[in-house]
Design an enzyme around this catalytic site. Structure first.
Site, short mmCIF file in Angstrom:
data_model
loop_
_atom_site.label_atom_id
_atom_site.label_comp_id
_atom_site.label_asym_id
_atom_site.label_seq_id
_atom_site.Cartn_x
_atom_site.Cartn_y
_atom_site.Cartn_z
N ILE A 54 15.21 18.88 -15.70
CA ILE A 54 16.62 19.88 -16.24
C ILE A 54 15.83 20.60 -17.38
CG2 ILE A 54 18.61 19.84 -17.71
CD1 ILE A 54 18.84 17.11 -16.01
N ASP A 55 15.07 20.20 -18.18
CA ASP A 55 14.35 20.98 -19.33
C ASP A 55 13.54 22.13 -18.69
OD1 ASP A 55 14.24 21.13 -22.12
OD2 ASP A 55 12.62 19.67 -22.38
N ASP A 56 12.70 21.88 -17.89
CA ASP A 56 11.97 23.08 -17.24
C ASP A 56 12.87 24.16 -16.53
OD1 ASP A 56 8.88 22.76 -17.09
OD2 ASP A 56 9.48 20.95 -17.28
N GLU A 90 14.34 26.22 -19.18
CA GLU A 90 13.24 27.35 -20.10
C GLU A 90 12.91 28.08 -18.83
OE1 GLU A 90 12.27 27.62 -23.15
OE2 GLU A 90 13.99 26.17 -23.53
N HIS A 105 18.29 22.79 -25.00
CA HIS A 105 17.83 24.09 -24.10
C HIS A 105 18.92 24.37 -22.86
CE1 HIS A 105 13.73 22.40 -25.33
NE2 HIS A 105 14.14 23.24 -26.19
#
Length: 666
Positions: A402-404, A407, A478
């Site tokens: 989810i983070d990648d 971003e 994020h």
């Protein structure tokens, strides 16, 4: 905290670093701005020069010597030792030893028992004599801390492979776990994906209990070689520890009476699960530990080393090796090209590189090609959700995160691509996937939704770090920032995420950092997200975060936070100044409208003053987090991308400010 010139941390006096300074003059502010502009120019040139021809960036990912030690132990176990590999690995391991004979798990940290044991054994495999001074110091330190008996389970598993520890003295995790349906506690999908990928092959290893001939004894690593595993105190039966200790005893008994057909079926099921998740490059999940244990498990089930699965797996492990100029060989736990590329794209765009610059377009093309279009393990809990996320590594289609994804969307939104419809389609799929991965409490974890069971962490087997993937402030921040940039801050999902973040603010004013060190990272992720989502700088949560960041600024103008902050409260917000952590603090302060303040100018001056002649920064400290305290990471590109992002926003202003201008506060 005051940091000394040699990078060590001095006595902690919260707020001491914010002693009053003379009011800035206009000329002084102008000098800071001009220095920042020059630093941006040099940093942009440096970062552009590091881009691969295919469009990606990747910095080295340094962890600790257990990666290197276990690589040598694997080669010893499989009988595929290479003298040159052993020599190069030993050179690296020796170079990481501290003066007291130990090995730490992060720069400047204390000696770690398990890491020291594994490094010691690896050096013995490389031919270092036990009576050599560096080895004798290590062995003495190990004995003083209780010897092998006090090491983590994974260390003792490696030793059991050679008879240096008894299998029956290890916690049990039977392969029959594979048959647990998803509604049963302790089914494999209650473990975080990194733990799941490791535990499944280890259930086979634990059931098979192989022992290869030991090339030497390790009596010198026991406090009493005649009693290497003294009895331990059993926790009360009414406690959770007591319950799981007794469960482990029951599993030991089950190991002796397990029906052969059931056990064979369970191991075959586990083997199929492993093979199905092997990536196209031969690795598993793009990370080294699951690959190592998967190779061992399949080999124990009869896969010979020439089998295509095994051959590809072993070849993939070689790609984790980084050769140093001195000939040393370091093993990366994983590789971070998607993460590094999206962060580099953001940094360059925010530093003023035009959105249609060939480097940014090339990076966007590469990222677009990395979007994952098939389901992975995440679909067990979200079976009707269409794929569309991005992973961290080169090859990891089973575990996008989810983070990648958040971003990458933020990076793509900064690029003027010649095929805008392709970009819009990719962004739409990524946003939709991230929205679908929201957990019930309104926040986001890293790889799975609602991966919050309290039971896996309590298993005696799982003492190697965090084994579940609950929502975190940094990932949630994020995602909220991504939604805000996409004009979706008013969605119910975004509002729930914002409420979750506001409820998780620490009493100090900061936020806990799950995937970066630590509260400086969490706060640096959350404040820009909340502001982007419409919270005004005057909001109490923003004011408290600003006050906290300014209170922990170092005397030299930078910010730092030691990894010991995960265990000791006195370290929260305190440590030697680093380029990445200084940048995180500045990103929060700039988002909060504090650009023309003394703390921000001092932070900018620290960055410009510590920049090297080639436009880069040095950063020996570990500011990335795998598992809080237990597994720390030094992302070598963090020291480049985050300072450039902060300096760029100082010079050019906040990105997407026009989109935020019309939004109402929460």
């Amino acid at each position: 905290m005051t940091a000394t010139t040699d990078g060590s941390a001095g006595a902690v006096t919260p707020g001491a670093a914010t002693a009053t300074h003379p009011t800035d003059t206009t000329s002084a502010a102008h000098e800071v701005l001009e220095a920042a502009r020059y630093a941006v120019e040099r940093s942009v040139e440096h970062l552009l020069g590091r881009q691969d021809e295919q469009g990606w960036w990747k910095g080295d990912l340094a962890t600790n010597v257990t990666m290197d030690a276990e690589d040598l132990l694997l080669r010893q176990f499989l009988g595929i030792q290479d003298p040159e590999v052993v020599r190069a690995a030993a050179l690296f391991i020796r170079g990481e030893q501290l003066g007291d004979g130990t090995w730490a798990t992060f720069h400047g940290g204390p000696g770690d028992l398990s890491a020291t044991i594994e490094a010691y054994v690896a050096l013995r495999l490389a031919g270092d004599a036990p009576d050599a001074p560096h080895m004798a110091r290590a062995a003495r330190w190990i004995r003083e801390r209780g010897g092998i008996a006090e090491s983590r389970v994974f260390t003792r598993i490696w030793l059991a492979l050679f008879g240096w520890w008894k299998w029956e003295d290890l916690p049990q995790l039977p392969p029959e776990l594979m048959f647990f349906p998803t509604w049963v506690p302790l089914n494999i999908y209650e473990f975080g994906c990194w733990a799941r990928q490791t535990i499944v092959p280890l259930t086979i290893v634990s059931a098979k209990r192989p022992v290869r001939p030991a090339p030497f004894p390790l009596d010198e690593l026991h406090t009493d070689p005649n009693d290497p595993n003294p009895p331990r105190r059993v926790a009360p039966v009414a406690s959770w520890d007591g319950v799981f200790q007794r469960l482990d005893k029951a599993l030991r008994l089950y190991h002796r009476i397990a029906p052969r057909k059931l056990r064979r079926a369970a191991m075959n099921n586990a083997a199929r699960w492993i093979v199905e998740r092997q990536e196209n490059d031969g690795c598993w999940g793009g990370i080294q530990p699951p690959a190592v244990y998967s190779v061992i498990a399949l080999h124990l089930l009869g896969y010979d080393l020439d089998h295509p699965v095994m051959r590809a797996g072993l070849e993939s492990l070689d790609r984790f090796a980084v050769r140093r100029e001195d000939g040393a060989r370091m093993i990366e736990a994983c590789q971070s090209p998607v993460w590094d590329t999206c962060l580099a794209t953001i940094a360059l765009a925010d530093a003023g590189v035009r959105p249609d610059h060939p480097a940014l377009v090339k990076a966007a093309d590469w990222m677009l090609g990395e979007q994952i279009d098939r389901p992975g393990d995440w679909a067990v809990r979200r079976p009707r959700l269409a794929p569309g996320g991005w992973a961290f590594e080169f090859h990891n289609d089973n575990y996008p995160d989810i983070d990648d994804t958040a971003e990458v969307v933020l990076a793509l939104r900064r690029v003027r691509h010649p095929d805008p419809s392709r970009v819009e389609d990719a962004i739409a799929r990524g946003v939709r996937w991230n929205l679908g991965m929201q957990s019930r409490d309104g926040a986001w974890g890293a790889f799975d939704a609602d991966n919050t069971s309290p039971f896996p962490n309590r298993l005696p087997f799982c003492d190697f770090g965090e084994v579940i993937d609950p929502p975190s402030a940094d990932v949630t921040g994020h995602v909220v920032e991504m939604l805000a940039v996409e004009g979706q801050a008013g969605l119910p999902a975004a509002r729930r995420g914002i409420r979750w973040l506001l409820a998780r603010q620490e009493a100090s004013g900061g936020w806990f950092g799950r995937w970066g060190v630590n509260h400086v990272y969490g706060t640096g992720a959350v404040v820009p997200a909340l502001v982007a989502a419409g919270l005004p700088a005057a909001h109490p949560a923003i004011r408290r975060a600003v006050a906290w960041l300014e209170s922990v600024q170092n005397d030299d103008g930078g910010w730092g936070e030691d990894l010991r902050s995960y265990r000791e409260e006195k370290w929260i917000g305190h440590g030697a100044s680093t380029a990445s952590q200084t940048a995180w603090a500045l990103l929060a302060l700039l988002a909060a409208g504090r650009r023309d303040t003394e703390p921000v100018r001092r932070g900018i001056s620290w960055l410009t003053g510590t920049q090297r002649a080639d436009g880069s920064w040095d950063e020996p400290y570990f500011t990335g987090t795998g598992f809080p305290w237990d597994f720390s990471i030094n992302y070598h590109l963090y020291r480049q991308v985050f300072p450039l992002t902060a300096l760029g926003r100082y010079v050019h202003g906040e990105p997407f400010a026009d989109r935020a201008a019309g939004r109402k506060g929460a």
